[in-house]
Write a protein that holds these residues in place. Sequence first.
Motif, PDB file in Angstrom:
ATOM      1  N   HIS A  57       0.835  -1.215   0.000  1.00 53.07           N
ATOM      2  CA  HIS A  57       0.000   0.000   0.000  1.00 53.07           C
ATOM      3  C   HIS A  57       0.864   1.259   0.000  1.00 53.07           C
ATOM      4  CE1 HIS A  57      -3.624  -2.343   0.808  1.00 53.07           C
ATOM      5  NE2 HIS A  57      -2.976  -2.965   1.781  1.00 53.07           N
ATOM      6  N   ALA A  58       1.742   1.391  -0.961  1.00 50.32           N
ATOM      7  CA  ALA A  58       2.627   2.566  -1.015  1.00 50.32           C
ATOM      8  C   ALA A  58       1.829   3.862  -1.058  1.00 50.32           C
ATOM      9  CB  ALA A  58       3.560   2.472  -2.218  1.00 50.32           C
ATOM     10  N   SER A  59       0.720   3.873  -1.762  1.00 47.94           N
ATOM     11  CA  SER A  59      -0.071   5.106  -1.885  1.00 47.94           C
ATOM     12  C   SER A  59      -0.769   5.480  -0.582  1.00 47.94           C
ATOM     13  CB  SER A  59      -1.105   4.967  -3.002  1.00 47.94           C
ATOM     14  OG  SER A  59      -2.062   3.978  -2.668  1.00 47.94           O
ATOM     15  N   ARG A  60      -0.859   4.554   0.361  1.00 46.74           N
ATOM     16  CA  ARG A  60      -1.498   4.839   1.647  1.00 46.74           C
ATOM     17  C   ARG A  60      -0.472   5.193   2.716  1.00 46.74           C
ATOM     18  NH1 ARG A  60      -6.664   1.347   3.049  1.00 46.74           N
ATOM     19  NH2 ARG A  60      -7.100   3.357   4.005  1.00 46.74           N
ATOM     20  N   THR A  61       0.809   5.217   2.330  1.00 44.50           N
ATOM     21  CA  THR A  61       1.896   5.467   3.272  1.00 44.50           C
ATOM     22  C   THR A  61       2.465   6.856   3.035  1.00 44.50           C
ATOM     23  OG1 THR A  61       2.440   3.104   3.168  1.00 44.50           O
ATOM     24  CG2 THR A  61       4.073   4.558   4.161  1.00 44.50           C
ATOM     25  N   ASN A  62       2.284   7.770   4.001  1.00 50.26           N
ATOM     26  CA  ASN A  62       2.822   9.128   3.892  1.00 50.26           C
ATOM     27  C   ASN A  62       4.284   9.198   4.288  1.00 50.26           C
ATOM     28  OD1 ASN A  62       0.282  10.027   3.151  1.00 50.26           O
ATOM     29  ND2 ASN A  62      -0.266  10.653   5.221  1.00 50.26           N
ATOM     30  N   ALA A  63       4.674   8.363   5.234  1.00 52.42           N
ATOM     31  CA  ALA A  63       6.045   8.313   5.729  1.00 52.42           C
ATOM     32  C   ALA A  63       6.186   7.016   6.512  1.00 52.42           C
ATOM     33  CB  ALA A  63       6.360   9.515   6.621  1.00 52.42           C
ATOM     34  N   LEU A  64       7.436   6.632   6.771  1.00 55.31           N
ATOM     35  CA  LEU A  64       7.717   5.422   7.538  1.00 55.31           C
ATOM     36  C   LEU A  64       8.569   5.757   8.755  1.00 55.31           C
ATOM     37  CD1 LEU A  64       8.557   2.961   4.636  1.00 55.31           C
ATOM     38  CD2 LEU A  64       6.695   2.664   6.293  1.00 55.31           C
ATOM     39  N   LEU A  65       8.256   5.126   9.872  1.00 57.44           N
ATOM     40  CA  LEU A  65       9.042   5.203  11.099  1.00 57.44           C
ATOM     41  C   LEU A  65       9.372   3.765  11.485  1.00 57.44           C
ATOM     42  CD1 LEU A  65      10.259   6.647  13.525  1.00 57.44           C
ATOM     43  CD2 LEU A  65       7.995   6.598  14.591  1.00 57.44           C
ATOM     44  N   ILE A  66      10.635   3.399  11.342  1.00 61.04           N
ATOM     45  CA  ILE A  66      11.070   2.027  11.531  1.00 61.04           C
ATOM     46  C   ILE A  66      12.032   1.994  12.726  1.00 61.04           C
ATOM     47  CG2 ILE A  66      12.147   0.046  10.399  1.00 61.04           C
ATOM     48  CD1 ILE A  66       9.569   1.132   9.030  1.00 61.04           C
ATOM     49  N   ILE A  67      11.625   1.311  13.798  1.00 60.43           N
ATOM     50  CA  ILE A  67      12.386   1.327  15.045  1.00 60.43           C
ATOM     51  C   ILE A  67      12.849  -0.081  15.415  1.00 60.43           C
ATOM     52  CG2 ILE A  67      12.343   2.000  17.480  1.00 60.43           C
ATOM     53  CD1 ILE A  67       9.826   3.726  16.709  1.00 60.43           C
ATOM     54  N   ASP A  68      14.155  -0.229  15.648  1.00 59.09           N
ATOM     55  CA  ASP A  68      14.732  -1.509  16.087  1.00 59.09           C
ATOM     56  C   ASP A  68      14.140  -2.677  15.303  1.00 59.09           C
ATOM     57  OD1 ASP A  68      16.542  -0.448  17.853  1.00 59.09           O
ATOM     58  OD2 ASP A  68      15.250  -0.686  19.603  1.00 59.09           O
ATOM     59  N   THR A  69      14.336  -2.600  14.005  1.00 59.93           N
ATOM     60  CA  THR A  69      13.725  -3.541  13.075  1.00 59.93           C
ATOM     61  C   THR A  69      14.767  -4.084  12.122  1.00 59.93           C
ATOM     62  OG1 THR A  69      11.610  -2.382  13.150  1.00 59.93           O
ATOM     63  CG2 THR A  69      12.015  -3.689  11.200  1.00 59.93           C
ATOM     64  N   GLY A  70      14.517  -5.270  11.635  1.00 57.75           N
ATOM     65  CA  GLY A  70      15.281  -5.815  10.522  1.00 57.75           C
ATOM     66  C   GLY A  70      14.379  -5.891   9.309  1.00 57.75           C
ATOM     67  N   PRO A  71      14.955  -5.780   8.099  1.00 54.78           N
ATOM     68  CA  PRO A  71      14.144  -5.781   6.886  1.00 54.78           C
ATOM     69  C   PRO A  71      13.932  -7.158   6.274  1.00 54.78           C
ATOM     70  CG  PRO A  71      16.386  -5.230   6.330  1.00 54.78           C
ATOM     71  CD  PRO A  71      16.341  -5.415   7.830  1.00 54.78           C
ATOM     72  N   GLY A  72      14.311  -8.213   6.969  1.00 53.86           N
ATOM     73  CA  GLY A  72      14.211  -9.548   6.394  1.00 53.86           C
ATOM     74  C   GLY A  72      15.555  -9.984   5.844  1.00 53.86           C
ATOM     75  N   PHE A  73      15.528 -11.026   5.038  1.00 52.89           N
ATOM     76  CA  PHE A  73      16.767 -11.639   4.574  1.00 52.89           C
ATOM     77  C   PHE A  73      16.699 -11.930   3.085  1.00 52.89           C
ATOM     78  CE2 PHE A  73      15.977 -12.642   8.966  1.00 52.89           C
ATOM     79  CZ  PHE A  73      17.178 -12.301   9.570  1.00 52.89           C
ATOM     80  N   LYS A  74      17.794 -11.676   2.396  1.00 53.65           N
ATOM     81  CA  LYS A  74      17.884 -12.011   0.977  1.00 53.65           C
ATOM     82  C   LYS A  74      18.224 -13.479   0.773  1.00 53.65           C
ATOM     83  CE  LYS A  74      19.092  -7.598  -1.057  1.00 53.65           C
ATOM     84  NZ  LYS A  74      20.032  -6.881  -1.905  1.00 53.65           N
ATOM     85  N   LYS A  75      19.066 -14.017   1.642  1.00 52.72           N
ATOM     86  CA  LYS A  75      19.562 -15.382   1.472  1.00 52.72           C
ATOM     87  C   LYS A  75      18.688 -16.375   2.238  1.00 52.72           C
ATOM     88  CE  LYS A  75      24.284 -13.907   0.701  1.00 52.72           C
ATOM     89  NZ  LYS A  75      25.663 -13.953   1.143  1.00 52.72           N
ATOM     90  N   ASP A  76      18.416 -17.490   1.566  1.00 49.83           N
ATOM     91  CA  ASP A  76      17.556 -18.512   2.163  1.00 49.83           C
ATOM     92  C   ASP A  76      18.112 -19.059   3.467  1.00 49.83           C
ATOM     93  OD1 ASP A  76      15.785 -18.266   0.028  1.00 49.83           O
ATOM     94  OD2 ASP A  76      16.601 -19.989  -1.050  1.00 49.83           O
ATOM     95  N   ASP A  77      19.440 -19.265   3.542  1.00 46.82           N
ATOM     96  CA  ASP A  77      20.002 -19.851   4.766  1.00 46.82           C
ATOM     97  C   ASP A  77      19.850 -18.914   5.954  1.00 46.82           C
ATOM     98  OD1 ASP A  77      21.899 -18.166   3.540  1.00 46.82           O
ATOM     99  OD2 ASP A  77      23.597 -19.299   4.340  1.00 46.82           O
ATOM    100  N   ALA A  78      20.018 -17.615   5.745  1.00 46.04           N
ATOM    101  CA  ALA A  78      19.820 -16.648   6.836  1.00 46.04           C
ATOM    102  C   ALA A  78      18.352 -16.601   7.247  1.00 46.04           C
ATOM    103  CB  ALA A  78      20.296 -15.261   6.410  1.00 46.04           C
ATOM    104  N   ARG A  79      17.452 -16.646   6.261  1.00 48.99           N
ATOM    105  CA  ARG A  79      16.016 -16.646   6.561  1.00 48.99           C
ATOM    106  C   ARG A  79      15.643 -17.926   7.306  1.00 48.99           C
ATOM    107  NH1 ARG A  79      14.261 -16.942   1.884  1.00 48.99           N
ATOM    108  NH2 ARG A  79      14.828 -14.803   1.366  1.00 48.99           N
TER     109      ARG A  79
END
Length: 172
Positions: A57-79
């Motif tokens: 929902h990019a159009s519903r997002t005015n701004a982002l506040l991301i606190i003590d978060t990880g964005p996930g993992f690109k590599k399968d083994d890390a995930r």
Amino acid sequence: DMRGHGQSDYPADPSAYSEAATVADMAAILDAVGAKSAVIGGLSLGGYMSLAFHRVHASRTNALLIIDTGPGFKKDDARDAWNQRAHETARRFETEGLKSLQSLSKERATSTHRSAEGLARAARGMLTQRDAGVIESLPTIKVPSLVVGGADDKPFLAASDYMAAKIPGARK
């Protein structure tokens, strides 16, 4: 609070807990209050879900506040390693109940969670990750973004640096 957390519902059906359901819940909250868009933010899993919300929902997002978060993992083994820890967390809630929160941190010991079973279902369905979609979406974020990480929150420092570098114009 997300499903399975705090004062929100604790559905018995494990399939009610997922990234997609959480993002849909967030959109439903905006709809319920008549907001077309909002500043979206959260702490830890809430921050990850805020990034997932923006992805859908990019159009519903005015701004982002991301606190003590990880964005996930690109590599399968890390995930896979992350998901193993999420399943271990779920098992700990099932065997130790809510008292397991007391061993994690002072803040978690005073949380308002009401159901260890709900937290276990949330760990399995929401904390686990299925793909690299969120981390790969970071360069597409076009809204003002603030990435916050506490100096002593060591597990999130590298992830905060990564997000601040990958989200165009992000501030840390």
